[in-house]
Design a protein around this motif. Structure first.
Motif, PDB file in Angstrom:
ATOM      1  N   TYR A 135       0.719  -0.781  -0.079  1.00 38.15           N
ATOM      2  CA  TYR A 135      -0.363   0.062  -0.231  1.00 38.15           C
ATOM      3  C   TYR A 135       0.769   1.209   0.271  1.00 38.15           C
ATOM      4  O   TYR A 135       0.821   2.403  -1.099  1.00 38.15           O
ATOM      5  CB  TYR A 135      -1.175   0.159   1.640  1.00 38.15           C
ATOM      6  CG  TYR A 135      -2.126  -0.963   1.190  1.00 38.15           C
ATOM      7  CD1 TYR A 135      -2.070  -1.858   0.192  1.00 38.15           C
ATOM      8  CD2 TYR A 135      -2.323  -1.187   2.731  1.00 38.15           C
ATOM      9  CE1 TYR A 135      -3.238  -3.266  -0.198  1.00 38.15           C
ATOM     10  CE2 TYR A 135      -3.249  -2.327   2.888  1.00 38.15           C
ATOM     11  CZ  TYR A 135      -3.397  -3.013   1.066  1.00 38.15           C
ATOM     12  OH  TYR A 135      -4.453  -4.306   1.719  1.00 38.15           O
ATOM     13  N   GLN A 136       1.659   1.213   0.511  1.00 35.20           N
ATOM     14  CA  GLN A 136       2.890   2.530   1.020  1.00 35.20           C
ATOM     15  C   GLN A 136       3.861   2.203  -0.145  1.00 35.20           C
ATOM     16  O   GLN A 136       3.592   3.972  -1.138  1.00 35.20           O
ATOM     17  CB  GLN A 136       4.038   2.165   1.886  1.00 35.20           C
ATOM     18  CG  GLN A 136       2.271   2.569   3.062  1.00 35.20           C
ATOM     19  CD  GLN A 136       3.620   2.804   5.152  1.00 35.20           C
ATOM     20  OE1 GLN A 136       4.688   1.554   4.884  1.00 35.20           O
ATOM     21  NE2 GLN A 136       2.648   3.124   5.995  1.00 35.20           N
ATOM     22  N   LEU A 158      -6.703   2.369   8.863  1.00 34.55           N
ATOM     23  CA  LEU A 158      -4.797   0.953   8.792  1.00 34.55           C
ATOM     24  C   LEU A 158      -4.766  -0.278   8.679  1.00 34.55           C
ATOM     25  O   LEU A 158      -5.146  -0.692   7.940  1.00 34.55           O
ATOM     26  CB  LEU A 158      -3.930   1.878   9.165  1.00 34.55           C
ATOM     27  CG  LEU A 158      -2.418   1.675   8.378  1.00 34.55           C
ATOM     28  CD1 LEU A 158      -1.446   2.553   8.664  1.00 34.55           C
ATOM     29  CD2 LEU A 158      -1.687   0.075   9.194  1.00 34.55           C
ATOM     30  N   LEU A 159      -5.680  -0.250  10.035  1.00 33.44           N
ATOM     31  CA  LEU A 159      -5.452  -2.228  10.326  1.00 33.44           C
ATOM     32  C   LEU A 159      -6.907  -2.661   9.666  1.00 33.44           C
ATOM     33  O   LEU A 159      -6.464  -3.522   9.151  1.00 33.44           O
ATOM     34  CB  LEU A 159      -6.006  -2.155  11.764  1.00 33.44           C
ATOM     35  CG  LEU A 159      -4.867  -1.487  12.884  1.00 33.44           C
ATOM     36  CD1 LEU A 159      -5.169  -1.584  14.328  1.00 33.44           C
ATOM     37  CD2 LEU A 159      -3.891  -2.493  12.744  1.00 33.44           C
ATOM     38  N   ARG A 160      -8.171  -1.764   9.612  1.00 38.02           N
ATOM     39  CA  ARG A 160      -9.245  -2.514   9.107  1.00 38.02           C
ATOM     40  C   ARG A 160      -8.777  -2.487   7.625  1.00 38.02           C
ATOM     41  O   ARG A 160      -8.691  -3.957   6.221  1.00 38.02           O
ATOM     42  CB  ARG A 160     -10.121  -1.281   8.766  1.00 38.02           C
ATOM     43  CG  ARG A 160     -11.611  -2.217   8.380  1.00 38.02           C
ATOM     44  CD  ARG A 160     -12.548  -1.371   8.937  1.00 38.02           C
ATOM     45  NE  ARG A 160     -12.565  -1.616   9.905  1.00 38.02           N
ATOM     46  CZ  ARG A 160     -13.393  -0.355  11.128  1.00 38.02           C
ATOM     47  NH1 ARG A 160     -12.475   0.692  10.187  1.00 38.02           N
ATOM     48  NH2 ARG A 160     -13.071  -0.441  11.928  1.00 38.02           N
ATOM     49  N   SER A 161      -7.812  -1.953   6.295  1.00 43.10           N
ATOM     50  CA  SER A 161      -7.507  -2.232   5.548  1.00 43.10           C
ATOM     51  C   SER A 161      -6.464  -3.343   5.211  1.00 43.10           C
ATOM     52  O   SER A 161      -6.423  -3.828   4.014  1.00 43.10           O
ATOM     53  CB  SER A 161      -6.311  -1.310   4.831  1.00 43.10           C
ATOM     54  OG  SER A 161      -5.059  -0.830   5.855  1.00 43.10           O
ATOM     55  N   GLU A 182      -7.768  10.825  -3.763  1.00 44.83           N
ATOM     56  CA  GLU A 182      -8.178   9.673  -4.613  1.00 44.83           C
ATOM     57  C   GLU A 182      -6.481   8.625  -3.578  1.00 44.83           C
ATOM     58  O   GLU A 182      -7.237   7.539  -4.203  1.00 44.83           O
ATOM     59  CB  GLU A 182      -7.646   9.556  -5.647  1.00 44.83           C
ATOM     60  CG  GLU A 182      -6.903   9.914  -5.999  1.00 44.83           C
ATOM     61  CD  GLU A 182      -6.472  10.827  -5.923  1.00 44.83           C
ATOM     62  OE1 GLU A 182      -5.070  11.513  -6.607  1.00 44.83           O
ATOM     63  OE2 GLU A 182      -7.063  11.714  -6.108  1.00 44.83           O
ATOM     64  N   LYS A 183      -6.155   8.850  -2.838  1.00 40.62           N
ATOM     65  CA  LYS A 183      -5.059   8.165  -2.305  1.00 40.62           C
ATOM     66  C   LYS A 183      -5.035   8.257  -0.890  1.00 40.62           C
ATOM     67  O   LYS A 183      -4.119   8.196  -0.246  1.00 40.62           O
ATOM     68  CB  LYS A 183      -3.376   8.804  -2.451  1.00 40.62           C
ATOM     69  CG  LYS A 183      -3.241   8.583  -4.412  1.00 40.62           C
ATOM     70  CD  LYS A 183      -3.018   7.207  -4.568  1.00 40.62           C
ATOM     71  CE  LYS A 183      -1.665   7.037  -5.878  1.00 40.62           C
ATOM     72  NZ  LYS A 183      -1.370   5.882  -5.946  1.00 40.62           N
ATOM     73  N   LYS A 191      -8.074  -3.503  -5.625  1.00 43.42           N
ATOM     74  CA  LYS A 191      -7.346  -3.092  -7.175  1.00 43.42           C
ATOM     75  C   LYS A 191      -6.346  -2.403  -6.884  1.00 43.42           C
ATOM     76  O   LYS A 191      -6.331  -2.344  -8.248  1.00 43.42           O
ATOM     77  CB  LYS A 191      -7.381  -1.017  -5.443  1.00 43.42           C
ATOM     78  CG  LYS A 191      -7.243   0.127  -6.253  1.00 43.42           C
ATOM     79  CD  LYS A 191      -7.763   1.219  -5.365  1.00 43.42           C
ATOM     80  CE  LYS A 191      -7.775   2.605  -6.171  1.00 43.42           C
ATOM     81  NZ  LYS A 191      -8.818   3.163  -6.742  1.00 43.42           N
ATOM     82  N   LEU A 192      -5.401  -3.066  -6.249  1.00 45.74           N
ATOM     83  CA  LEU A 192      -3.479  -3.032  -6.410  1.00 45.74           C
ATOM     84  C   LEU A 192      -3.316  -4.332  -7.534  1.00 45.74           C
ATOM     85  O   LEU A 192      -2.830  -3.501  -8.241  1.00 45.74           O
ATOM     86  CB  LEU A 192      -2.958  -3.294  -4.712  1.00 45.74           C
ATOM     87  CG  LEU A 192      -3.036  -1.973  -4.594  1.00 45.74           C
ATOM     88  CD1 LEU A 192      -2.137  -2.549  -3.389  1.00 45.74           C
ATOM     89  CD2 LEU A 192      -2.329  -0.712  -5.155  1.00 45.74           C
ATOM     90  N   LYS A 193      -4.648  -5.403  -7.238  1.00 44.85           N
ATOM     91  CA  LYS A 193      -4.405  -6.552  -8.002  1.00 44.85           C
ATOM     92  C   LYS A 193      -5.235  -5.592  -9.398  1.00 44.85           C
ATOM     93  O   LYS A 193      -4.585  -6.153 -10.829  1.00 44.85           O
ATOM     94  CB  LYS A 193      -5.081  -7.648  -7.783  1.00 44.85           C
ATOM     95  CG  LYS A 193      -4.267  -8.454  -6.317  1.00 44.85           C
ATOM     96  CD  LYS A 193      -5.398  -9.602  -5.958  1.00 44.85           C
ATOM     97  CE  LYS A 193      -4.613  -9.987  -4.836  1.00 44.85           C
ATOM     98  NZ  LYS A 193      -5.780 -11.298  -4.294  1.00 44.85           N
TER      99      LYS A 193
END
Length: 510
Positions: A175-176, A188-191, A495-496, A505-507
């Motif tokens: 993510y970072q 952050l934890l939920r993500s 959006e970030k 989303k990243l996949k």
């Protein structure tokens, strides 16, 4: 004739082009639509521990080298990454080691040209106040057999639980890397692990482990000893805190040659940050026509001073006794701190261990480099560890148990003379540091929320992450998140921020 008539007309149009362009721009100029904001000119970071030094580096990475960053530190650079000197040798008295999966810390070591310290093997045992209840051997299979014999498959359930938590936690690095940030610790934890990770901050590690079938005996004997050695607290600490600690207890640890604190001083030097050795007393808000400005008030060698900044990052606990910070002109006012920090006492003792206290009358037969104490009412220490110097030569070997060595003793309060004589036959020196090392997790009670990250428009709180879990790597993760959050909010990159279902989303993006 036609040709001559056309030519002057074309020239007239070209001469009119600048005027037409200006006319086209007039509506935009009149509506006052702003262009992209200028980057911040000055940023203040309060605290020069791993969180403060890491966020200084990440802020410069985001905003560029032109931004001026002032780092305020009331004590020493490095914070809990600290060393003490015994007989001209330096020894870790703070956080002794990092896990191999701590990727930010690993990156800092490579970036700064530092080296991993040579590992010196040693065995551990757990002490119940009278006897050793669990002893590590040199044989891996024998260690597994002993764990199974005493506790059944509890240790396997524990290992699977920790591995699952760490596998999900590792998502934060992806993510970072894509510059996503979170405006709350819960977000952050939920993500990373959904509501389960958030719930782990509200349920104790004891309850969490009971829920997956770990036996009460294993929790009482082993888990309680690890929690005491890690945080000086019981198994009532939150499950997420415990999982992070237990990941370290399973091995794959490393330290930095020359001292772990070199990461902090190295990052501040690399960024050319202006380190101000002063105690911050207050932060006040000043509204101008265009933006907020924050005035940082400080005391330096008896002299009061202040300076103005576009952004302020708090990388020190707000509620740490002895260093209160007052906030002025902030609306709404800041929430009350969750609770105090827990006191842990470190004693660095140069002396001869009393091995007979642990059942070894002949000190030559004492095989352990560390002893963890179970959580019993009469326990006089949390952990006892033979230290190696921060500079380990190629041929270095631990001293035989019958010789004087340097030991690090963690306890709830300073050891009195009788207690020192119980643990050591004799000693040359004792150096004591009292830390407000970790949040007092029990003091938070049944609080359902974690500290905020955004205290005001340009005022961020980094150290609140310690209420979710406290370690050097958690501070580095929080530092990267705050730097990304400040950057994305400054330039309106919404959006970030706080995006849902980032793994999916990243996949799809990749």
């Amino acid at each position: 004739m036609g040709h001559r008539a056309i030519l002057p007309s074309s020239l007239h149009i070209f001469r009119m082009a600048p005027l037409l362009l200006l006319v086209a721009l007039v509506p935009q100029l009149c509506t006052g639509q702003p262009g992209p904001p200028d980057p911040p000119g000055r940023i203040a970071v309060i605290g020069a521990g791993i969180g403060g030094s890491a966020v200084t580096y990440f802020l410069q990475q985001q905003f560029g080298p032109q931004v001026q960053i002032d780092v305020y530190e009331a004590d020493r650079v490095g914070g809990r990454l600290a060393t003490l000197t015994v007989n001209s040798q330096q020894y870790e008295c703070g956080s002794p080691s990092m896990h191999s999966l701590n990727l930010h810390m690993q990156d800092f070591v490579k970036l700064l040209g530092l080296k991993h310290r040579k590992e010196v093997a040693g065995k551990s045992a757990i002490f119940n106040g009278e006897n050793l209840v669990l002893e590590e051997t040199d044989w891996y299979l024998l260690n597994l057999f002993r764990l199974w014999w005493h506790y059944g498959i509890s240790f396997l359930r524990l290992q699977m639980w920790v591995e699952e938590v760490m596998e999900k936690f590792m998502r934060i690095y992806k993510y970072q890397a894509h510059e996503y940030a979170f405006s709350t610790i819960e977000g952050l934890l939920r993500s990373l692990g959904g509501d389960h990770f958030v719930n782990m901050t509200q349920k104790s590690v004891g309850e969490s482990l009971q829920g997956i079938g770990v036996s009460q005996r294993f929790i009482d004997d082993v888990i309680s000893a690890v929690m005491k050695a890690s945080y000086g607290q019981s198994v009532s600490i939150p499950g997420f805190v415990g999982a992070m600690s237990l990941a370290g207890a399973q091995g794959n640890m490393w330290s930095i040659e020359g001292g772990n604190k070199l990461v902090c001083s190295g990052l501040l030097k690399l960024t050319k940050a202006n380190v101000i050795h002063a105690r911050v007393t207050a932060v006040s808000l000043h509204n101008t026509e265009k933006k907020h400005l924050y005035e940082v008030h400080y005391e330096q060698e008896g002299t009061l001073g202040s300076d103005f900044y576009d952004l302020v990052i708090l990388a020190a606990p707000l509620h740490k006794a002895g260093y209160p910070i007052t906030f002025l002109n902030l609306q709404p006012s800041l929430p009350e701190p969750m609770g105090p920090y827990h006191r842990v006492v470190t004693s660095i003792v140069h002396g001869y261990l009393n091995s007979s206290y642990f059942g070894f009358v002949d000190p030559k037969l004492f095989p352990f480099s560390s002893i963890l104490s179970m959580d019993t009412p009469d326990a006089i220490f949390h952990s006892l560890e033979s230290l190696c110097p921060v500079n380990v030569s190629v041929g270095f070997r631990r001293k035989p148990p019958q010789e004087a060595a340097v030991w690090r003793v963690l306890s709830q309060r300073p050891l009195d003379r009788k207690e020192l004589k119980t643990l050591f036959k004799s000693y040359y020196s004792v150096q004591v540091i009292e830390w407000q090392a970790f949040p007092s997790y029990a003091a938070a009670g049944s609080s359902k929320s974690l500290p905020p990250i955004i205290l005001h428009d340009g005022l961020y709180y980094l150290s609140g992450v310690e209420w979710a879990a406290s370690s050097a790597e958690m501070s580095a993760v929080a530092a990267k998140n705050v730097a990304l959050l400040a950057f994305n909010r400054w330039f309106g990159l919404n959006e970030k921020i706080d995006q849902q279902d980032l793994m999916h989303k990243l996949k799809t993006e990749l």
